[in-house]
Design a protein around this motif. Structure first.
Motif, PDB file in Angstrom:
ATOM      1  N   ALA A 208      15.029  -5.818   4.914  1.00 13.66           N
ATOM      2  CA  ALA A 208      16.283  -5.094   5.122  1.00 13.66           C
ATOM      3  C   ALA A 208      16.388  -3.834   4.278  1.00 13.66           C
ATOM      4  O   ALA A 208      17.463  -3.288   4.136  1.00 13.66           O
ATOM      5  N   SER A 209      15.274  -3.380   3.700  1.00 11.45           N
ATOM      6  CA  SER A 209      15.327  -2.150   2.915  1.00 11.45           C
ATOM      7  C   SER A 209      15.540  -0.959   3.830  1.00 11.45           C
ATOM      8  O   SER A 209      14.896  -0.822   4.862  1.00 11.45           O
ATOM      9  N   THR A 210      16.433  -0.091   3.417  1.00 13.93           N
ATOM     10  CA  THR A 210      16.674   1.125   4.182  1.00 13.93           C
ATOM     11  C   THR A 210      15.605   2.160   3.825  1.00 13.93           C
ATOM     12  O   THR A 210      14.851   1.999   2.871  1.00 13.93           O
ATOM     13  N   LEU A 211      15.562   3.235   4.611  1.00 13.49           N
ATOM     14  CA  LEU A 211      14.642   4.319   4.278  1.00 13.49           C
ATOM     15  C   LEU A 211      14.927   4.849   2.875  1.00 13.49           C
ATOM     16  O   LEU A 211      14.007   5.217   2.140  1.00 13.49           O
ATOM     17  N   THR A 212      16.203   4.885   2.519  1.00 16.34           N
ATOM     18  CA  THR A 212      16.572   5.375   1.195  1.00 16.34           C
ATOM     19  C   THR A 212      16.008   4.472   0.120  1.00 16.34           C
ATOM     20  O   THR A 212      15.453   4.947  -0.880  1.00 16.34           O
ATOM     21  N   GLN A 213      16.124   3.161   0.316  1.00 16.20           N
ATOM     22  CA  GLN A 213      15.582   2.219  -0.657  1.00 16.20           C
ATOM     23  C   GLN A 213      14.058   2.312  -0.721  1.00 16.20           C
ATOM     24  O   GLN A 213      13.462   2.253  -1.796  1.00 16.20           O
ATOM     25  N   GLN A 214      13.425   2.460   0.437  1.00 18.27           N
ATOM     26  CA  GLN A 214      11.972   2.603   0.459  1.00 18.27           C
ATOM     27  C   GLN A 214      11.535   3.874  -0.263  1.00 18.27           C
ATOM     28  O   GLN A 214      10.524   3.905  -0.961  1.00 18.27           O
ATOM     29  N   TYR A 215      12.318   4.927  -0.083  1.00 18.26           N
ATOM     30  CA  TYR A 215      12.011   6.185  -0.769  1.00 18.26           C
ATOM     31  C   TYR A 215      12.102   5.984  -2.280  1.00 18.26           C
ATOM     32  O   TYR A 215      11.216   6.425  -3.028  1.00 18.26           O
ATOM     33  N   VAL A 216      13.128   5.302  -2.736  1.00 14.51           N
ATOM     34  CA  VAL A 216      13.292   5.053  -4.170  1.00 14.51           C
ATOM     35  C   VAL A 216      12.110   4.239  -4.699  1.00 14.51           C
ATOM     36  O   VAL A 216      11.567   4.530  -5.772  1.00 14.51           O
ATOM     37  N   LYS A 217      11.700   3.223  -3.952  1.00 13.54           N
ATOM     38  CA  LYS A 217      10.555   2.419  -4.382  1.00 13.54           C
ATOM     39  C   LYS A 217       9.297   3.283  -4.499  1.00 13.54           C
ATOM     40  O   LYS A 217       8.526   3.172  -5.452  1.00 13.54           O
ATOM     41  N   ASN A 218       9.106   4.164  -3.533  1.00  9.87           N
ATOM     42  CA  ASN A 218       7.934   5.043  -3.570  1.00  9.87           C
ATOM     43  C   ASN A 218       7.982   6.008  -4.747  1.00  9.87           C
ATOM     44  O   ASN A 218       6.943   6.427  -5.264  1.00  9.87           O
ATOM     45  N   VAL A 219       9.200   6.386  -5.151  1.00 16.72           N
ATOM     46  CA  VAL A 219       9.336   7.236  -6.333  1.00 16.72           C
ATOM     47  C   VAL A 219       8.813   6.495  -7.557  1.00 16.72           C
ATOM     48  O   VAL A 219       8.095   7.061  -8.390  1.00 16.72           O
ATOM     49  N   PHE A 220       9.164   5.209  -7.661  1.00 18.01           N
ATOM     50  CA  PHE A 220       8.677   4.405  -8.781  1.00 18.01           C
ATOM     51  C   PHE A 220       7.153   4.286  -8.745  1.00 18.01           C
ATOM     52  O   PHE A 220       6.481   4.360  -9.778  1.00 18.01           O
TER      53      PHE A 220
END
Length: 789
Positions: free
Chosen positions: A138-150
């Motif tokens: 259920a991760s949104t694109l925004t959440q996925q983007y944040v994870k990729n930043v990490f």
């Protein structure tokens, strides 16, 4: 799958997961500031998750790592290097099909929800509550983007990467808070742009632009519907849905994306059905990264550029700081590499030495007065395969070179002469220079101690001798340099002491390639020290620059991903010797190429000078030479651990009874420098008049076989006029052609006791000789002794 309790109810972790889902919805989504009940669940305990309010409010977004482009001096591409292959592009440069495809399959409600998708989380919580374990999906694109930043911030730190990707409640909570911030600050379009630029698409491609180039050899703006759907499908599992390795699995996933796009009304059902029928059609561009991709044989120069960046404090206080900037990439590095010089070096290497030969060669050229490295090449290509190497024979160990460098032989002698002249020695100095002699001792060192020629285990003292028995002094400096008379320079260094030579080499940047201190012992007169071609070329450039030494540089300019200029190291120039000293050395070394051991290297269209060098057992052969506007060093030898004696050997398809400095490195230098300077100005040296003193008996000018000395058949010569360009070679002069195949290392066998191709009783020392300096019985015998030319 986790087990349920026997009574059919949820286990403790399952209840916590479900409760967390409700807490997230009520506390984060609705309030956006806290998670009620987190403390009661123990979620803030060490090892689980930080208190939501304690998480920093601002997400620090690191710059995305991108390609670095390395250019030559004229702006031509040398190589593309990267830690992660990425080219950041704006949303307007990404196909609308791609934008719709990624939203449809990864977050179809992207434009409808905020930082988190309420409906999606409810579905995920219910599913995970049934299956057990922590909340997933259920991760949104925004959440996925944040994870990729990490993940991006973690770089190559594997532990940090694992932490950024771990499936834990703590990570999900951090993602939620930062996602709220990102949604507020960036907006949907910018988030989508950032996501498409940061995410990994497999096959070493980061970001949609690199992915489009990797799989379809086209820019992201030109991606078709089916191509966009294919790439959007890869994101979920780049290895499983890799179209290169499993086209069928990738096509199934692509078709799921196409159907999802149709369901979302992004395309019609007819368009989806038509696209589903098309096979996966790739046009793959294989990953090209690093100096192995360099053009013009400049892989080793590329590697030198990288090492320059990583070792120079101008780019950061520590190597770690510098490596972070380099790996982040996005740099445009303009270098000093001159395309014409590099082409000339490559052509000369190819003409004389084959890459599958048992020996290798390296050619390095620099510009006097600026320190600019103009060319760097070698016969063994840059790579990992057969007959390839990643060892850069042209540079010191710390810059990617061999462990020790290579003994330089008689190319070291000009440094001794420069030190002596600086101390007031006249260039007409005559030494007895016998054919063989014990090293004089004591010889003073810089620290006040003395080097002593002590008896060896066999009871004998260390000795030095000339190449052939007919090389018998006395000799004056000019002839001794031309003929590379070993005993002359042994007497010279013993006369002036070791410290002046040490001080001169320090001023000239002559440091052993291994980084150790140059030994203070007389054997350095014969070139026992091990140097790199770049060190030698740059030191000789000081003579061409009339005594001013300039540190070598490879970088002209660097700009970052935003076009901002970075500071680059500049060449530092300092006077190493008086102009008169340099002019005298230039005059002496002109004699080497005019009529001495380097005759075959001599240029006929411009002023040039140089020195040959051949080491003990013919493990290494050198020619280091220069014109007023170019200095170059050529080394030939065995680059590997096994040392090869270059006798009875075929190199570049040509048989050599014996390899010597004037016979193979000299012609390589001549061809490389001729090509480099073709069509360019030809300034002249400032020379000095060096009279040839009359020397009684012996070899004054060349160890004449008749015992009377002199340059021509043992004749004593009158004082020479100022040096002027002359055609190399003199009729009837033994050794003047320096061709391989003669009985003497330098070419024609010297007349006298051994006779030779030119034979007769003309006497005179053959000029092409690779005279061997043997420290018989000495500590350097066999591995430290050096030959004269």
């Amino acid at each position: 799958m986790a087990k349920k309790r026997s009574g059919g109810g949820l286990t403790g972790p399952q209840q916590a997961a479900k409760f967390l889902g409700v807490s997230v919805l009520s506390g984060v989504v609705l309030a956006g500031i806290a998670i009620p009940g987190a403390g009661a669940l123990g979620l803030a305990a060490k090892g689980t998750v930080e208190g939501f309010d304690e998480i920093p409010a601002n997400l620090k977004t690191p710059p995305l790592s991108q390609r670095t482009t390395i250019l030559d001096a004229e702006g031509g591409l040398i190589a593309t290097v990267y830690s992660r292959d990425r080219q950041v592009v704006p949303l307007t440069a990404i196909s609308p099909y791609m934008q719709k495809a990624i939203v449809a399959i990864e977050d179809s409600r992207f434009y409808e929800h905020g930082a988190v998708d309420l409906k999606g989380i409810l579905r995920a919580v219910n599913r995970n509550a049934q299956e057990g374990g922590a909340a997933q999906g259920a991760s949104t694109l925004t959440q996925q983007y944040v994870k990729n930043v990490f993940v991006e911030e973690a770089g190559d730190d594997e532990s940090k990467v694992r932490e950024a990707q771990e499936k834990s409640l703590g990570r999900k909570i951090r993602e939620l808070k930062y996602s709220i911030q990102v949604e507020e600050e960036l907006g949907k379009k910018k988030i989508l742009e950032n996501y498409l630029n940061i995410t990994y698409f497999g096959q070493q491609a980061y970001g949609i632009e690199s992915a489009a180039q990797r799989y379809f050899s086209k820019p992201a703006k030109d991606l078709t519907l089916e191509e966009s759907a294919l790439l959007a499908g890869v994101v979920q599992s780049p290895s499983r849905f890799d179209p290169v390795n499993d086209a069928q699995e990738a096509m199934k996933r692509r078709n799921i994306v196409l159907q999802r796009m149709a369901d979302m009304k992004d395309i019609s059902q007819a368009e989806a059905d038509e696209a589903k029928q098309k096979p996966v059609q790739l046009k793959v561009t294989r990953p090209k990264n690093g100096c192995i991709t360099a053009v013009k044989g400049a892989g080793f120069f590329c590697d030198y550029v990288r090492n320059t960046f990583l070792t120079d404090p101008v780019f950061g206080k520590t190597r770690e700081e510098r490596a972070k900037i380099w790996n982040q990439g996005g740099l445009t590095v303009r270098t000093t590499l001159d395309p014409q010089s590099q082409d000339a070096a490559n052509a000369s290497i190819k003409d004389h030495v084959n890459e599958d030969d048992s020996i290798a060669t390296a050619v390095t050229m620099v510009q006097p007065g600026t320190g600019r490295v103009l060319a760097m090449g070698q016969s063994k290509p840059y790579g990992f395969g057969k007959n390839e190497t990643q060892i850069n024979y042209s540079v010191d160990k710390r810059m990617g070179g061999s462990n020790f460098g290579f003994q330089v032989g008689s190319t070291f002698k000009p440094f001794i002469a420069a030190a002596a002249i600086e101390r007031g020695m006249e260039p007409t100095k005559v030494y007895s220079a016998p054919n063989k002699m014990e090293y004089p001792s004591p010889v003073s060192r810089c620290d006040g101690s003395n080097w002593q020629n002590l008896p060896l285990a066999n009871g004998k003292l260390q000795t030095a001798e000339n190449e052939t028995s007919d090389e018998v002094g006395p000799y004056a400096m000019k002839t001794a340099m031309e003929k590379s008379i070993n005993t002359y320079f042994v007497q010279m260094i013993s006369d002036i002491g070791l410290c002046p030579v040490t001080e001169m080499t320090q001023k000239l940047g002559v440091v052993p390639a291994s980084g150790v201190k140059l030994p203070e012992e007389p054997s350095i007169a014969l070139g026992s020290a091990e140097m790199s071609p770049l060190t030698m070329a740059n030191a000789y450039a000081t003579f061409a620059n009339r005594g001013v030494y300039c540190t070598p540089i490879a970088l002209e300019s660097i700009t970052d991903a935003h076009g901002k200029a970075l500071a680059v190291p500049k060449s530092k120039c300092d006077r190493a010797m008086a102009q008169d000293t340099a002019d005298t050395i230039n005059t002496l070394l002109r004699g080497v190429v005019d009529s001495g051991t380097g005759e075959r290297a001599g240029l006929t269209d411009r002023d040039n000078a140089g020195k040959t060098g051949t080491t003990d057992n013919r493990y290494n052969a050198w020619f280091v030479g220069y014109t007023p506007n170019l200095s170059g060093a050529v080394w030939v030898g065995s680059g590997g651990a096994k040392k090869i004696t270059m006798e009875d050997i075929t190199i570049g398809g040509q048989y050599y009874p014996k390899v010597f400095g004037g016979g193979l490195p000299g012609p390589i230098w001549k061809d490389a420098v001729s090509g480099s300077l073709s069509g360019r100005e030809a300034p002249g040296f400032v020379t000095v008049n060096i009279p040839e003193p009359s020397v009684p008996g012996g070899g004054g000018g060349g160890g004449g076989g008749n015992g009377t000395g002199g340059n021509n058949g043992g004749r004593n010569n009158p004082p020479n006029p100022p040096a002027t360009p002359r055609k190399p070679g003199k009729p009837g002069k033994p050794g003047g052609d320096n061709k391989p195949g003669d009985n003497r290392p330098g070419g024609a066998t010297a007349a006298g006791p051994t006779g030779g191709l030119f034979g007769g009783a003309t006497g005179g020392g053959a000029t092409g000789g690779g005279a061997t300096d043997l420290l018989t019985g000495g500590t350097n015998a066999g591995d430290g002794g050096a030959e004269p030319q």
